[in-house]
Design a protein around this motif. Structure first.
Motif, PDB file in Angstrom:
ATOM      1  N   UNK A  68       0.858  -1.175   0.000  1.00  0.00           N
ATOM      2  CA  UNK A  68       0.000   0.000   0.000  1.00  0.00           C
ATOM      3  C   UNK A  68       0.897   1.229   0.000  1.00  0.00           C
ATOM      4  N   UNK A  69       0.703   2.084  -0.990  1.00  0.00           N
ATOM      5  CA  UNK A  69       1.401   3.358  -1.037  1.00  0.00           C
ATOM      6  C   UNK A  69       0.412   4.408  -0.567  1.00  0.00           C
ATOM      7  N   UNK A  70       0.549   4.819   0.689  1.00  0.00           N
ATOM      8  CA  UNK A  70      -0.413   5.757   1.268  1.00  0.00           C
ATOM      9  C   UNK A  70       0.015   7.214   1.109  1.00  0.00           C
ATOM     10  N   UNK A  71       1.088   7.439   0.376  1.00  0.00           N
ATOM     11  CA  UNK A  71       1.558   8.794   0.149  1.00  0.00           C
ATOM     12  C   UNK A  71       2.459   9.321   1.254  1.00  0.00           C
ATOM     13  N   UNK A  72       2.734   8.508   2.254  1.00  0.00           N
ATOM     14  CA  UNK A  72       3.569   8.941   3.380  1.00  0.00           C
ATOM     15  C   UNK A  72       5.060   8.796   3.071  1.00  0.00           C
ATOM     16  N   UNK A  73       5.374   8.162   1.955  1.00  0.00           N
ATOM     17  CA  UNK A  73       6.770   7.916   1.624  1.00  0.00           C
ATOM     18  C   UNK A  73       7.270   6.574   2.146  1.00  0.00           C
ATOM     19  N   UNK A  74       6.418   5.848   2.843  1.00  0.00           N
ATOM     20  CA  UNK A  74       6.773   4.528   3.374  1.00  0.00           C
ATOM     21  C   UNK A  74       5.752   3.515   2.864  1.00  0.00           C
ATOM     22  N   UNK A  75       6.214   2.560   2.076  1.00  0.00           N
ATOM     23  CA  UNK A  75       5.335   1.499   1.577  1.00  0.00           C
ATOM     24  C   UNK A  75       4.924   0.644   2.767  1.00  0.00           C
ATOM     25  N   UNK A  76       3.647   0.285   2.816  1.00  0.00           N
ATOM     26  CA  UNK A  76       3.126  -0.571   3.880  1.00  0.00           C
ATOM     27  C   UNK A  76       2.780  -1.929   3.281  1.00  0.00           C
ATOM     28  N   UNK A  77       2.843  -2.959   4.101  1.00  0.00           N
ATOM     29  CA  UNK A  77       2.567  -4.324   3.667  1.00  0.00           C
ATOM     30  C   UNK A  77       1.439  -4.896   4.515  1.00  0.00           C
ATOM     31  N   UNK A  78       0.590  -5.680   3.846  1.00  0.00           N
ATOM     32  CA  UNK A  78      -0.546  -6.285   4.529  1.00  0.00           C
ATOM     33  C   UNK A  78      -0.779  -7.670   3.938  1.00  0.00           C
ATOM     34  N   UNK A  79      -1.138  -8.619   4.783  1.00  0.00           N
ATOM     35  CA  UNK A  79      -1.426  -9.967   4.299  1.00  0.00           C
ATOM     36  C   UNK A  79      -2.629  -9.945   3.365  1.00  0.00           C
ATOM     37  N   UNK A  80      -2.552 -10.725   2.303  1.00  0.00           N
ATOM     38  CA  UNK A  80      -3.696 -10.887   1.408  1.00  0.00           C
ATOM     39  C   UNK A  80      -4.719 -11.758   2.124  1.00  0.00           C
ATOM     40  N   UNK A  81      -5.960 -11.429   1.979  1.00  0.00           N
ATOM     41  CA  UNK A  81      -7.015 -12.139   2.698  1.00  0.00           C
ATOM     42  C   UNK A  81      -7.445 -13.420   1.999  1.00  0.00           C
ATOM     43  N   UNK A  82      -7.469 -13.429   0.687  1.00  0.00           N
ATOM     44  CA  UNK A  82      -7.911 -14.605  -0.059  1.00  0.00           C
ATOM     45  C   UNK A  82      -6.768 -15.562  -0.324  1.00  0.00           C
ATOM     46  N   UNK A  83      -7.121 -16.750  -0.759  1.00  0.00           N
ATOM     47  CA  UNK A  83      -6.092 -17.739  -1.081  1.00  0.00           C
ATOM     48  C   UNK A  83      -5.343 -17.350  -2.340  1.00  0.00           C
ATOM     49  N   UNK A  84      -6.036 -16.741  -3.289  1.00  0.00           N
ATOM     50  CA  UNK A  84      -5.419 -16.297  -4.532  1.00  0.00           C
ATOM     51  C   UNK A  84      -5.515 -14.787  -4.596  1.00  0.00           C
ATOM     52  N   UNK A  85      -4.368 -14.126  -4.613  1.00  0.00           N
ATOM     53  CA  UNK A  85      -4.323 -12.672  -4.632  1.00  0.00           C
ATOM     54  C   UNK A  85      -4.935 -12.158  -5.930  1.00  0.00           C
TER      55      UNK A  85
END
Length: 139
Positions: A68-85
């Motif tokens: 996730x690029x939230x515009x803060x200059x720091x990329x964020x990472x999050x687990x995908x919820x589904x089995x297939x992204x």
């Protein structure tokens, strides 16, 4: 999720379930918000930044996480919820401009928008910015 289930999930995605990978997965799983590389390093404390980065890149390549690029200059990472992204995993996020926290808005799916013919979307980034409830209550 216990370590055996995480190991099975990683193996299913053709990722060797090393202790570092299991630790990073568990860290992302425990948090209810997307995390930046530095957040994961701070939470773990026992793993260096380059090792965490390599795990996150592997997870990104194998669709374990999305970024996730939230515009803060720091990329964020999050687990995908589904089995297939897929684009259906994407959802909106809210960035508090006062405290810097980012919140998942899972009920808002920005992938429903229609794009012009011959364009192929691989990722969607939809970030609302403002004040979170905690910060808004102080104003």
């Amino acid at each position: 999720m216990d370590n055996d289930k995480i190991a099975l999930l990683l193996t299913h995605r053709d990722i060797k379930p090393t202790p570092n990978r299991i630790l990073v997965y568990r860290t992302l799983e425990r948090e209810d918000r997307p995390l930046a590389l530095s957040d994961v390093v701070d939470i773990l404390g026992s793993m260096d930044k380059s090792s965490v980065f390599r795990v996150l890149v592997t997870f990104l390549e194998k669709d374990i996480v999305h970024e996730i690029d939230d515009g803060s200059g720091r990329i964020k990472y999050e687990l995908c919820r589904g089995e297939h992204h897929s684009l259906s995993d994407m959802h909106a996020h809210f960035l508090c401009q006062e405290c810097g926290e980012i919140f998942c808005l899972g009920g808002i799916n920005p992938s429903i928008i229609e794009i012009p013919e011959n364009f192929v979307a691989h990722t969607v980034n939809f970030v609302l910015k403002g004040l979170c409830p905690k910060c808004a209550s102080r104003h």
